[in-house]
Every structure is written in C-alpha cells, then in structure tokens.
Design a protein around this motif. Structure first.
Motif, mmCIF file in Angstrom:
data_model
loop_
_atom_site.group_PDB
_atom_site.id
_atom_site.type_symbol
_atom_site.label_atom_id
_atom_site.label_comp_id
_atom_site.label_asym_id
_atom_site.label_seq_id
_atom_site.Cartn_x
_atom_site.Cartn_y
_atom_site.Cartn_z
ATOM 1 N N THR A 3 48.765 -0.344 13.658
ATOM 2 C CA THR A 3 47.953 0.075 12.520
ATOM 3 C C THR A 3 46.620 -0.676 12.512
ATOM 4 N N ALA A 4 46.666 -1.960 12.808
ATOM 5 C CA ALA A 4 45.443 -2.764 12.850
ATOM 6 C C ALA A 4 44.509 -2.277 13.950
ATOM 7 N N LEU A 5 45.062 -1.917 15.107
ATOM 8 C CA LEU A 5 44.239 -1.398 16.207
ATOM 9 C C LEU A 5 43.604 -0.060 15.836
ATOM 10 N N LYS A 6 44.371 0.798 15.184
ATOM 11 C CA LYS A 6 43.832 2.090 14.765
ATOM 12 C C LYS A 6 42.725 1.910 13.736
ATOM 13 N N THR A 7 42.911 0.971 12.823
ATOM 14 C CA THR A 7 41.882 0.685 11.821
ATOM 15 C C THR A 7 40.618 0.171 12.492
ATOM 16 N N ARG A 8 40.772 -0.714 13.451
ATOM 17 C CA ARG A 8 39.616 -1.264 14.185
ATOM 18 C C ARG A 8 38.907 -0.165 14.986
ATOM 19 N N ALA A 9 39.677 0.714 15.594
ATOM 20 C CA ALA A 9 39.084 1.813 16.369
ATOM 21 C C ALA A 9 38.277 2.737 15.453
ATOM 22 N N ARG A 10 38.800 3.037 14.268
ATOM 23 C CA ARG A 10 38.059 3.874 13.313
ATOM 24 C C ARG A 10 36.775 3.191 12.866
ATOM 25 N N ALA A 11 36.843 1.874 12.651
ATOM 26 C CA ALA A 11 35.658 1.118 12.250
ATOM 27 C C ALA A 11 34.599 1.146 13.353
ATOM 28 N N LEU A 12 35.034 1.012 14.609
ATOM 29 C CA LEU A 12 34.090 1.081 15.727
ATOM 30 C C LEU A 12 33.449 2.462 15.823
ATOM 31 N N LYS A 13 34.242 3.487 15.632
ATOM 32 C CA LYS A 13 33.715 4.844 15.697
ATOM 33 C C LYS A 13 32.710 5.082 14.565
#
Length: 125
Positions: A3-13
């Motif tokens: 979940t943390a990785l997905k949140t970080r990926a969305r933030a990067l996008k």
C-alpha cells in the motif's frame, strides 16, 4: 508495504503530471523545459525503456530513473510555478489519465538505435 509503494507511485505520477503543466508555464526556464520534456516523455510513455520482463533491469527505470528524473526536474522549476502546477494536476488527474505518445516514440527510437548498433557490431566484426 504494498500500500505504501502504491501511494508513493501515485504521488510520483502526480508530481510528474504537475511537471508537465509547469513545463508549459512561461516562467519556466528553457533548460528546465527541455529536461522536463525528457522526464515526462519517459514517465508517461506507454512503453518502458527497459521492458519489465527483463529480470531486475526491467524495474530499474520505474524504481530509479523516473524518481531521479522527477527529483532533478523539480529543482529546476521555480517554486511558485510548481505550487500552481500541483494544484492544477490534482484537479486534472481526477478527470484524465496522462499518456505520452511522444515518450513511446522516444523509447522506440532508442530501441531502434540500440538494435542498429548491436547489429553493426555483430555483423561488422
């Protein structure tokens, strides 16, 4: 952790999308626009520079190249421009999915050049 990785990926996008908006702002220096264009083309390309099926290297561009490109691009954009671009990105991302076909063309061009060089080395020697 996932979940943390997905949140970080969305933030990067979201940051990359904000960069795409900031790139069009007249207050952004030309050299920042040029660098951001490369970062955005790579980030939003529907084709990966290094395909994900290649072990380890396939995820290298997603885990290292993209975040580093965004990091350095953010350093080149004036803070006021980025603040406005982030607001616009948050609103726009709710309604559209960013895709860079120019990025796909760029990636395909790199592949063609790499294949040509490898072919030249193999056939020429």
């Amino acid at each position: 952790m996932l979940t943390a990785l997905k949140t970080r990926a969305r933030a990067l996008k979201r940051e990359a999308y904000a960069l795409a908006i900031a790139m069009r702002d007249p207050r952004t220096p030309w050299y920042a626009k040029a660098f951001v264009a490369l970062v955005i083309a790579h980030t939003f390309s529907p084709i990966d520079l290094i395909p994900d099926f290649i072990p380890v290297l396939g995820y290298l561009d997603d885990l290292i190249i993209t975040p580093l490109g965004i990091f350095f691009a953010l350093k080149l954009i004036p803070p006021a421009v980025m603040a406005e671009a982030r607001q616009q990105a948050a609103t726009r991302m709710a309604h559209e999915k960013p895709v860079s076909w120019a990025g796909a063309v760029l990636v395909i061009g790199v592949w063609i050049i790499a294949i040509g060089v490898i072919g030249w080395i193999v056939i020429g020697n």
